[in-house]
Write a protein that holds these residues in place. Structure first.
Motif, mmCIF file in Angstrom:
data_model
loop_
_atom_site.group_PDB
_atom_site.id
_atom_site.type_symbol
_atom_site.label_atom_id
_atom_site.label_comp_id
_atom_site.label_asym_id
_atom_site.label_seq_id
_atom_site.Cartn_x
_atom_site.Cartn_y
_atom_site.Cartn_z
ATOM 1 N N LYS A 58 0.624 -1.331 0.409
ATOM 2 C CA LYS A 58 -0.144 -0.095 -0.137
ATOM 3 C C LYS A 58 1.056 1.751 0.012
ATOM 4 O O LYS A 58 0.685 2.147 -0.521
ATOM 5 N N TYR A 59 1.831 1.670 0.550
ATOM 6 C CA TYR A 59 2.861 2.481 0.972
ATOM 7 C C TYR A 59 3.973 2.944 -0.494
ATOM 8 O O TYR A 59 3.897 3.903 -0.244
ATOM 9 N N ALA A 60 4.339 1.845 -0.304
ATOM 10 C CA ALA A 60 4.927 1.581 -1.433
ATOM 11 C C ALA A 60 4.491 1.387 -2.927
ATOM 12 O O ALA A 60 4.508 3.111 -3.286
ATOM 13 N N GLY A 89 4.716 9.329 -4.595
ATOM 14 C CA GLY A 89 4.134 9.779 -5.390
ATOM 15 C C GLY A 89 2.830 9.941 -5.558
ATOM 16 O O GLY A 89 2.738 10.787 -6.836
ATOM 17 N N LYS A 90 2.116 9.804 -4.881
ATOM 18 C CA LYS A 90 1.079 9.975 -5.275
ATOM 19 C C LYS A 90 -0.222 10.983 -4.539
ATOM 20 O O LYS A 90 -1.215 11.421 -4.344
ATOM 21 N N LYS A 91 -0.050 10.483 -2.845
ATOM 22 C CA LYS A 91 -1.002 10.934 -2.196
ATOM 23 C C LYS A 91 0.429 12.174 -1.147
ATOM 24 O O LYS A 91 1.791 11.728 -1.378
ATOM 25 N N ASP A 92 0.239 13.640 -1.646
ATOM 26 C CA ASP A 92 1.283 13.969 -1.149
ATOM 27 C C ASP A 92 3.050 14.049 -1.875
ATOM 28 O O ASP A 92 3.612 14.489 -0.866
ATOM 29 N N ASP A 133 5.677 8.187 3.584
ATOM 30 C CA ASP A 133 5.714 7.123 2.999
ATOM 31 C C ASP A 133 6.865 5.773 3.011
ATOM 32 O O ASP A 133 6.474 4.580 3.006
ATOM 33 N N ILE A 134 8.051 5.961 2.713
ATOM 34 C CA ILE A 134 8.846 5.093 2.514
ATOM 35 C C ILE A 134 9.262 4.545 4.172
ATOM 36 O O ILE A 134 9.675 3.584 3.887
ATOM 37 N N LEU A 135 9.476 5.653 4.972
ATOM 38 C CA LEU A 135 9.304 4.995 6.488
ATOM 39 C C LEU A 135 8.486 4.085 7.082
ATOM 40 O O LEU A 135 8.792 3.087 7.574
ATOM 41 N N LYS A 136 7.291 4.582 6.734
ATOM 42 C CA LYS A 136 5.719 3.644 6.850
ATOM 43 C C LYS A 136 6.391 2.103 6.226
ATOM 44 O O LYS A 136 6.111 1.203 6.565
ATOM 45 N N VAL A 137 7.140 1.577 4.990
ATOM 46 C CA VAL A 137 6.945 0.864 4.471
ATOM 47 C C VAL A 137 8.561 0.028 4.783
ATOM 48 O O VAL A 137 8.349 -0.718 5.460
#
Length: 87
Positions: free
Chosen positions: A51-53, A57-60, A66-70
């Motif tokens: 999901k986060y990967a 680049g799409k949201k915000d 997002d990378i940290l969440k991945v």
């Protein structure tokens, strides 16, 4: 280290620690703990990594969070793997 891994590991550590004080953590427990206890942790983590990967680049825009969440969900996935595969 060539790619400043120590710097990024420190940042990841700080990010993970803050998640334990955010709205994701109710009554000192994160929902992830209940999902793991119910036996769905691996799929939950894989799903969140994807999901986060895909969201990057799409949201915000190209959001570092997002990378940290991945990375965070990948670490939890690694924990689940080791718990299931420990002799």
């Amino acid at each position: 280290m060539k790619y400043n891994e120590n710097k990024y590991l420190k940042e990841l550590d700080t990010y993970i620690k803050q998640t334990y004080t955010e709205h994701y953590s109710k009554n000192k427990y994160q929902a992830t703990e209940f999902i793991i206890d119910a036996g769905h942790g691996e799929g939950f983590c894989v799903g969140n990594v994807l999901k986060y990967a895909q969201r990057y680049g799409k949201k915000d825009g190209k959001n570092r969070k997002d990378i940290l969440k991945v990375l965070h969900y990948a670490l939890i996935w690694l924990y689940i793997h080791d718990e299931k595969n420990t002799d």
